[in-house]
Design an enzyme around this catalytic site. Structure first.
Site, mmCIF file in Angstrom:
data_model
loop_
_atom_site.group_PDB
_atom_site.id
_atom_site.type_symbol
_atom_site.label_atom_id
_atom_site.label_comp_id
_atom_site.label_asym_id
_atom_site.label_seq_id
_atom_site.Cartn_x
_atom_site.Cartn_y
_atom_site.Cartn_z
ATOM 1 N N ASN A 11 0.857 -1.191 0.000
ATOM 2 C CA ASN A 11 0.000 0.000 0.000
ATOM 3 C C ASN A 11 0.897 1.248 0.000
ATOM 4 O O ASN A 11 1.600 1.518 0.971
ATOM 5 C CB ASN A 11 -0.896 -0.055 1.252
ATOM 6 N N ASP A 73 -1.383 -3.756 10.847
ATOM 7 C CA ASP A 73 -2.789 -3.896 10.502
ATOM 8 C C ASP A 73 -3.517 -2.792 11.251
ATOM 9 O O ASP A 73 -3.191 -2.490 12.397
ATOM 10 C CB ASP A 73 -3.351 -5.269 10.876
ATOM 11 N N PHE A 156 -4.993 8.776 2.374
ATOM 12 C CA PHE A 156 -5.561 7.602 1.708
ATOM 13 C C PHE A 156 -6.724 7.072 2.543
ATOM 14 O O PHE A 156 -6.995 7.554 3.655
ATOM 15 C CB PHE A 156 -4.493 6.512 1.513
HETATM 16 P P1 IMP Z 1 -4.997 -2.861 6.524
HETATM 17 O O1 IMP Z 1 -4.328 -2.363 7.753
HETATM 18 O O2 IMP Z 1 -4.128 -2.688 5.297
HETATM 19 O O3 IMP Z 1 -5.579 -4.191 6.631
HETATM 20 O O4 IMP Z 1 -6.221 -1.917 6.214
HETATM 21 C C1 IMP Z 1 -6.908 -1.156 7.167
HETATM 22 C C2 IMP Z 1 -7.875 -0.250 6.478
HETATM 23 O O5 IMP Z 1 -8.117 0.913 7.277
HETATM 24 C C3 IMP Z 1 -7.358 0.210 5.147
HETATM 25 O O6 IMP Z 1 -8.353 0.065 4.221
HETATM 26 C C4 IMP Z 1 -7.000 1.642 5.340
HETATM 27 O O7 IMP Z 1 -7.311 2.405 4.222
HETATM 28 C C5 IMP Z 1 -7.795 2.053 6.547
HETATM 29 N N1 IMP Z 1 -6.903 2.895 7.292
HETATM 30 C C6 IMP Z 1 -5.956 2.503 8.162
HETATM 31 N N2 IMP Z 1 -5.219 3.555 8.573
HETATM 32 C C7 IMP Z 1 -5.724 4.615 7.928
HETATM 33 C C8 IMP Z 1 -5.364 5.990 7.919
HETATM 34 O O8 IMP Z 1 -4.425 6.466 8.552
HETATM 35 N N3 IMP Z 1 -6.113 6.763 7.132
HETATM 36 C C9 IMP Z 1 -7.149 6.303 6.393
HETATM 37 N N4 IMP Z 1 -7.501 5.045 6.348
HETATM 38 C C10 IMP Z 1 -6.790 4.202 7.110
#
Ligand code: IMP
Length: 198
Positions: A11, A73, A156
């Protein structure tokens, strides 16, 4: 701890944030290493981070280049939705949704919830594994609320909807440095680096 650390994530938004945050601790983010995709189906954040970290470690060992690495995560927990989307934040509303649609889905779910009850928090769990296989953890949270409409273009994911406590701007209306001052990711990383340097 080593001065370079690999991150189990492709990401770009997260990688950019972590690169800047790690630099503040004097640590370089290693290049992105593709590893076989893992299904993030654990029940909690740490479990998902562990799945990603294990997959990247296996890939680095397979290449014969063991190194210190970490995985994260994170998720958005909304009080009026009993903590949802939480650990399922990336999949909220369906895997195939684009981000503007996912945010619209969230706003629709909160359409009856007035401003004062739109409280939420971002949460981040980090798990690192050093070359010798030792594990370290770090956690961070940022409280705030969900805006009535999305605002801003930086960042994002849910950034255009998240108003950190005491702020009138969403994360997407702030510079990366401003977001870093109060982000769940920055707090979790600080805790992780402290644990690794202890
Ligand atoms: P993962 O940690 O990649 O599994 O995803 C967690 C989800 O929460 C993702 O879709 C991120 O876009 C969202 N997310 C986590 N941290 C942030 C942030 O700082 N800003 C916006 N979205 C977040």
């Amino acid at each position: 701890m080593s001065e370079r650390i690999f991150l189990a994530s492709t990401n770009e938004g997260k990688r950019a944030e972590f690169a800047a945050l790690l630099a503040e601790h004097g640590i370089e983010l290693g290049p992105s290493i593709p590893y076989p995709e893992v299904e993030e189906d654990a029940d909690d954040y740490l479990g998902n981070a562990a799945l990603k970290a294990a997959a990247l470690r296996e890939e680095l060992l397979r290449r014969g280049t063991p190194a210190t690495l970490f995985a994260d995560d994170s998720g958005l927990e909304i009080d009026a939705l009993a903590g949802a989307p939480g650990v399922r934040s990336a999949r909220y509303g369906g895997l195939d949704l684009a981000w503007p649609q996912r945010r619209a889905h969230l706003l629709a779910a909160l359409s009856d919830v007035p401003g004062r009850r739109r409280t939420a928090r971002f949460f981040c769990a980090l798990l690192a594994i050093d070359e010798g296989g030792r594990r370290f953890e770090g956690f961070g949270a940022t409280r705030g609320s969900i805006a009535l409409v999305e605002r801003g273009t930086a960042g994002f994911g849910y950034d255009p909807l998240f108003l950190p406590e005491g702020e009138t701007r969403t994360f997407a209306e702030m510079s990366a440095a401003e977001k870093a001052r109060s982000s769940h990711r920055a707090r979790a990383l600080r805790a992780l680096v402290e644990a690794m340097r202890r």
